[in-house]
Write a protein that holds these residues in place. Structure first.
Motif, PDB file in Angstrom:
ATOM      1  N   GLY A 187       0.781  -1.228   0.000  1.00 30.69           N
ATOM      2  CA  GLY A 187       0.000   0.000   0.000  1.00 30.69           C
ATOM      3  C   GLY A 187       0.813   1.278   0.000  1.00 30.69           C
ATOM      4  O   GLY A 187       0.235   2.371   0.010  1.00 30.69           O
ATOM      5  N   TYR A 499     -10.330   3.307   1.920  1.00 33.76           N
ATOM      6  CA  TYR A 499      -9.505   2.632   0.919  1.00 33.76           C
ATOM      7  C   TYR A 499     -10.310   2.424  -0.354  1.00 33.76           C
ATOM      8  O   TYR A 499     -11.314   1.717  -0.371  1.00 33.76           O
ATOM      9  N   THR A 501      -9.702   1.416  -4.493  1.00 30.88           N
ATOM     10  CA  THR A 501      -8.778   1.009  -5.550  1.00 30.88           C
ATOM     11  C   THR A 501      -8.963   1.946  -6.739  1.00 30.88           C
ATOM     12  O   THR A 501      -9.935   2.711  -6.810  1.00 30.88           O
ATOM     13  N   SER A 595      -0.333   0.194   4.604  1.00 30.71           N
ATOM     14  CA  SER A 595      -0.620  -1.236   4.542  1.00 30.71           C
ATOM     15  C   SER A 595      -1.866  -1.583   5.354  1.00 30.71           C
ATOM     16  O   SER A 595      -2.720  -2.368   4.913  1.00 30.71           O
ATOM     17  N   ALA A 598      -4.917  -0.529   3.443  1.00 35.88           N
ATOM     18  CA  ALA A 598      -5.165  -1.433   2.321  1.00 35.88           C
ATOM     19  C   ALA A 598      -5.733  -2.766   2.785  1.00 35.88           C
ATOM     20  O   ALA A 598      -6.537  -3.385   2.085  1.00 35.88           O
TER      21      ALA A 598
END
Length: 705
Positions: A187, A499, A501, A595, A598
């Motif tokens: 991430g 989060y 994408t 991280s 993510a």
């Protein structure tokens, strides 16, 4: 900021789509840029293909009219194909230009470099960017090319030659050259790609003694001139504004210079949704544009003077760009507003979408990597949202609220968020819940501060007057900071750990665009497609949440000279490592938090931060052994072979010894080990055919358990 707009909510296609030719041309051009990043065709091939398509277009134009009418679609296909190839060519050529002429190996190198910018002071070093002109390879001086990040250690030798290290200075140095690399943590920001987009491929840390020779520039180019202007204005701001924190905000507000900003203050501005105030952008140019419109309005009354009004607007826009030191973000805004001014000058009903698309195409032709620049994305998303949504929002709000000026601020703020929210959530993983309250007063207040700073510059001719005015502006900035910090202290000021994408972000933006298309064309089908995009977005996120709820992972992070390990089970995380990564918010947010966002971590528990002795950790029916330098570490006391053995703090065991005990284990050397020790283990692992992962060399170690 006054922009001409088309009320899309009752228009026909001819009112904005047909009057925005640059918008239609921009789409295949951007598609070509994106395609080039995937297929990577040599730019010479795309140039030849583009010339052939262009010849085909001219041949079509010379054909008989009846033949053209029967094949009218071919003309549009040729134009779009040419623009696609043009996008591929521009991107391929830029990639070629940024590549160094010679790829330099890591290690000690003798280089001739030229400083691209002045040195920036940090806690323990001075930082700058330099261009590598020549390198000594095998006894020969070769033209190298490419830029590098330089970090000078603060020592007496460096301090003595500091006044000579200016933009354009040529240096002969001996340094330990290293390539730019990512941390490899899940991430994490792709720092390597970001540097490569700017032509930066190397970095080096050196002290003053590494400088063999310094030669001052004989001529001053445009970059040197812009930096000289910038440094002069920085000096004036620091001289006449007494408060140190006010100085840093003034530098950021007027010039986009953020090196002196306090981290906690920047975070507060970000949390309340007004960080754009201290990141110079289209908002600041809009403030200057509004001031210029007000000052030059008397010229509008006479037709023969209208030309001077638009010339004055252009001169004012680009003068502010020079004052800001020609920073990329303000230069982009200057190009954007210049197209708007030219469109108004022509007295045509030019679509604002067309002006925006034209400026975007010019900027992408100059540098196609602008497409990945967060500032570029947010600037155009904000202006497009304002143009599309602000008029109907204002009309709707005026029926419910009587105060027109407040309604205008609210409608502009809300409209700007429509397209920027998905983009900012994707990049920054948070959403400020009090953005509306903050922007209603911060934006107009910061405009007054900006005008005060602009007035301060000519007042420096009279030092006494400038000192008094600087004190007043400083007090004003203190009020601004106090207001932002007060809102930041409110409960639930920011929705964190969002989060998205890239695919989810595209689906959200596509849903908004389809909705606008449907309303503009008064068609139902695009609304259905908009609902499909939303349904896909929800479905993808639901699947992702389900997968994350069943995840079981071990992550050994790449952190410099330290240990940081996460044991992840669903949305829970157990941390094992140095205490600094629990107590220091900056270290935690920079190295670990991307991280955890993510992986959608909600709860974090601390296993151990003392790291005094080796540990035998049982996790999800797997045994993980952590070995350190402590004498109490006795590998033979662990009877069964663990799944993973983590080597830390230069533990005094060889892999030959450990491999005999645990030949099936996966060995991981974390960032707390010295490189010489890791290199010894790597040689042993290769000879004994053992599995070894070096975190400093290969990035974070991630294992699904």
């Amino acid at each position: 900021m006054q922009l001409s707009y088309q009320p899309w909510y009752f228009t026909t296609p001819a009112n904005w789509w047909q009057k925005a030719p640059f918008l239609r041309l921009l789409l295949p051009f951007v598609a070509g840029i994106l395609l080039q990043t995937i297929v990577a065709v040599a730019f010479m091939y795309t140039a030849i293909a583009g010339i052939l398509v262009l010849l085909g277009y001219f041949a079509f134009q010379l054909a008989p009219i009846y033949w053209q009418l029967r094949r009218f679609m071919l003309k549009g296909i040729l134009v779009h194909l040419f623009l696609l190839l043009l996008g591929m060519f521009v991107m391929g050529y830029q990639q070629h230009q940024l590549q160094p002429a010679v790829s330099l190996p890591a290690g000690v190198q003798n280089l001739v470099i030229q400083l691209n910018e002045p040195l920036t002071e940090r806690n323990k070093t001075y930082k700058t960017v330099a261009h590598i002109q020549k390198a000594l390879l095998k006894g020969k001086a070769v033209s190298a090319g490419g830029d590098m990040l330089l970090y000078f250690k603060k020592d007496s030798t460096l301090l003595s030659c500091l006044p000579q290290l200016n933009t354009g200075s040529q240096l002969v140095v001996q340094c330990n050259l290293q390539p730019i690399r990512n941390s490899g943590n899940p991430g994490a920001f792709d720092y390597e790609a970001w540097c490569h987009q700017k032509g930066i491929y190397y970095q080096a840390f050196l002290n003053g003694k590494a400088i063999r020779q310094i030669q001052q520039p004989t001529t001053m180019g445009l970059p040197q001139m812009l930096w000289k202007i910038r440094l002069k204005i920085l000096y004036l701001l620091h001289h006449y504004i007494p408060n140190k924190q006010s100085q840093s905000i003034a530098s950021a507000l007027l010039m986009g210079y953020r090196n002196d900003l306090d981290r906690e203050l920047v975070q507060a501005y970000s949390n309340v949704g007004v960080v754009h105030i201290i990141a110079i952008s289209g908002l600041h140019m809009g403030m200057v544009y509004g001031l210029l419109l007000f000052l030059l309005h008397p010229l509008e009354s006479r037709k023969q003077l209208r030309l001077f009004k638009y010339i004055g607007l252009l001169l004012g826009i680009w003068s502010f760009t020079l004052v800001a030191g020609g920073a990329p973000s303000v230069s982009r805004s200057a190009v954007m507003f210049s197209f708007i001014v030219v469109g108004q000058w022509q007295q045509k009903e030019a679509s604002t979408y067309n002006n925006l698309a034209a400026s975007a195409m010019v900027l992408l032709l100059y540098n196609p990597f602008n497409l990945w620049d967060v500032g570029f994305q947010l600037s155009y998303a904000a202006v497009a949202g304002i143009v599309a949504f602000q008029p109907p929002l204002q009309k709707w709000l005026l029926q419910r609220l009587p105060y027109k000026k407040i309604v205008t601020l609210i409608s502009v703020t809300l409209a700007a968020q429509v397209f920027t929210t998905p983009i900012s959530a994707y990049h920054f993983h948070q959403f400020p819940l009090y953005f509306l309250i903050a922007n209603i007063w911060v934006v107009p207040y910061s405009a007054i501060v900006l005008y005060g700073l602009l007035l301060l510059l000519p007042l420096t001719i009279w030092p006494v007057l400038a000192g008094a005015w600087g004190n007043l502006v400083s007090k004003g900035i203190e009020v601004l900071n106090a207001g932002v910090l007060a809102i930041n202290a409110w409960p639930h000021a920011v929705w964190k750990n969002i989060y998205l994408t890239s695919g989810q972000t595209v689906l959200l933006l596509l849903a908004f665009l389809l909705f606008i298309y449907a309303i503009s064309y008064q068609k139902k089908l695009p609304i259905y497609f908009s609902f499909v995009a939303i349904a896909l977005f929800v479905g993808i996120r639901t699947i992702d949440y389900w997968q994350k709820s069943h995840q079981r992972k071990l992550i050994v992070y790449q952190v410099p000279q330290a240990t940081a390990i996460d044991f992840i089970a669903g949305s829970d995380c157990k941390f094992f490592g140095n205490a600094a990564y629990v107590s220091d918010g900056y270290l935690r947010n920079f190295h670990l938090q991307p991280s955890r966002i993510a992986h959608r971590i909600r709860a974090i528990h601390v296993l151990d931060t003392t790291l005094q002795s080796s540990m035998n950790i049982q996790f999800q029916q797997h045994r993980i052994v952590w070995l350190n330098h402590a004498p109490a570490a006795q590998p033979n006391s662990f009877t069964s072979a663990p799944a993973v053995v983590i080597l830390s703090q230069n533990v005094a065991y060889s892999l030959t010894e450990l491999g005999k005990l645990w030949p099936t284990s996966f060995f991981v050397a974390d960032g707390s080990n010295a490189l010489w020790k890791i290199n010894e283990w790597k040689k042993e692992a290769e000879a004994l055919h053992l599995r070894l992962h070096s975190v400093p060399d290969s990035g974070a170690f991630v294992m699904n358990l």
